[in-house]
Design a protein around this motif. Structure first.
Motif, PDB file in Angstrom:
ATOM      1  N   ASP A  21      26.330  46.417  -5.845  1.00  9.82           N
ATOM      2  CA  ASP A  21      25.983  45.784  -7.109  1.00  9.82           C
ATOM      3  C   ASP A  21      27.178  46.041  -8.026  1.00  9.82           C
ATOM      4  N   PRO A  22      27.450  45.209  -9.006  1.00  9.77           N
ATOM      5  CA  PRO A  22      28.595  45.476  -9.880  1.00  9.77           C
ATOM      6  C   PRO A  22      28.545  46.842 -10.568  1.00  9.77           C
ATOM      7  N   ASN A  23      27.363  47.470 -10.588  1.00  6.22           N
ATOM      8  CA  ASN A  23      27.223  48.753 -11.268  1.00  6.22           C
ATOM      9  C   ASN A  23      26.985  49.947 -10.350  1.00  6.22           C
ATOM     10  N   TRP A  24      26.770  49.697  -9.049  1.00  7.78           N
ATOM     11  CA  TRP A  24      26.531  50.799  -8.111  1.00  7.78           C
ATOM     12  C   TRP A  24      26.768  50.357  -6.670  1.00  7.78           C
ATOM     13  N   ILE A  25      26.934  51.342  -5.789  1.00  7.79           N
ATOM     14  CA  ILE A  25      27.037  51.114  -4.340  1.00  7.79           C
ATOM     15  C   ILE A  25      26.140  52.145  -3.662  1.00  7.79           C
ATOM     16  N   GLU A  26      25.379  51.684  -2.653  1.00  2.00           N
ATOM     17  CA  GLU A  26      24.511  52.580  -1.892  1.00  2.00           C
ATOM     18  C   GLU A  26      24.816  52.460  -0.407  1.00  2.00           C
ATOM     19  N   TRP A  28      23.111  53.307   3.339  1.00  3.37           N
ATOM     20  CA  TRP A  28      21.807  53.528   3.958  1.00  3.37           C
ATOM     21  C   TRP A  28      21.949  53.676   5.471  1.00  3.37           C
ATOM     22  N   ILE A  29      21.147  54.532   6.056  1.00  3.69           N
ATOM     23  CA  ILE A  29      21.043  54.642   7.520  1.00  3.69           C
ATOM     24  C   ILE A  29      19.564  54.713   7.868  1.00  3.69           C
ATOM     25  N   ASP A  30      19.140  53.810   8.745  1.00  2.00           N
ATOM     26  CA  ASP A  30      17.750  53.745   9.201  1.00  2.00           C
ATOM     27  C   ASP A  30      16.758  53.735   8.042  1.00  2.00           C
ATOM     28  N   GLY A  31      17.063  52.962   7.006  1.00  2.00           N
ATOM     29  CA  GLY A  31      16.155  52.819   5.878  1.00  2.00           C
ATOM     30  C   GLY A  31      16.160  53.963   4.884  1.00  2.00           C
ATOM     31  N   LYS A  32      17.070  54.929   5.070  1.00  2.00           N
ATOM     32  CA  LYS A  32      17.144  56.076   4.159  1.00  2.00           C
ATOM     33  C   LYS A  32      18.492  56.055   3.433  1.00  2.00           C
ATOM     34  N   MET A  33      18.446  56.081   2.103  1.00  2.00           N
ATOM     35  CA  MET A  33      19.693  56.100   1.343  1.00  2.00           C
ATOM     36  C   MET A  33      20.344  57.474   1.494  1.00  2.00           C
ATOM     37  N   ILE A  34      21.626  57.472   1.903  1.00  2.00           N
ATOM     38  CA  ILE A  34      22.322  58.740   2.074  1.00  2.00           C
ATOM     39  C   ILE A  34      23.330  59.021   0.969  1.00  2.00           C
ATOM     40  N   LYS A  35      23.709  57.981   0.221  1.00  2.00           N
ATOM     41  CA  LYS A  35      24.654  58.189  -0.872  1.00  2.00           C
ATOM     42  C   LYS A  35      24.538  57.038  -1.852  1.00  2.00           C
ATOM     43  N   ARG A  36      24.723  57.359  -3.139  1.00  5.11           N
ATOM     44  CA  ARG A  36      24.736  56.342  -4.191  1.00  5.11           C
ATOM     45  C   ARG A  36      25.832  56.710  -5.180  1.00  5.11           C
ATOM     46  N   VAL A  37      26.682  55.740  -5.503  1.00  7.28           N
ATOM     47  CA  VAL A  37      27.731  55.936  -6.496  1.00  7.28           C
ATOM     48  C   VAL A  37      27.493  54.931  -7.613  1.00  7.28           C
ATOM     49  N   VAL A  38      27.455  55.425  -8.830  1.00  4.18           N
ATOM     50  CA  VAL A  38      27.204  54.589 -10.001  1.00  4.18           C
ATOM     51  C   VAL A  38      28.508  54.428 -10.778  1.00  4.18           C
ATOM     52  N   MET A  39      28.753  53.210 -11.241  1.00  5.92           N
ATOM     53  CA  MET A  39      29.949  52.941 -12.028  1.00  5.92           C
ATOM     54  C   MET A  39      29.926  53.789 -13.301  1.00  5.92           C
TER      55      MET A  39
END
Length: 86
Positions: A21-26, A28-39
């Motif tokens: 997304d222009p404001n974040w990147i996620e 995912w592995i097997d339906g579980k978010m492993i990392k999220r970076v927010v602008m």
């Protein structure tokens, strides 16, 4: 950057996803978010399209195969499937 996933990702098939997304990147592995970076305002952030490159190569000669394990060519043919969602 290397992340401990908490499991052996070579133990079978897994679903990997990257949501942008222009404001974040996620990631995912097997339906579980492993990392999220927010602008963060006034800091660099990814704005260009992403590309996926994949290849199979024998790297078992590097560092006595500690990273990759031994290569056994009889495992061919290799199959990989990609699905792109927009």
């Amino acid at each position: 950057m290397i992340h401990d996933l908490g499991f052996d990702c070579s133990d079978g098939f897994h679903e990997y996803a990257i949501k942008w997304d222009p404001n974040w990147i996620e990631w995912w592995i097997d339906g579980k978010m492993i990392k999220r970076v927010v602008m963060v305002e006034n800091e660099g952030f990814h704005e260009k399209p992403m590309f996926l490159y994949a290849s199979v190569w024998d790297a078992s000669y590097i560092d006595d195969a500690r990273w990759t394990g031994p290569y056994i060519g009889c495992n061919a043919p290799y199959v990989c499937e990609y699905t792109i969602h927009f």
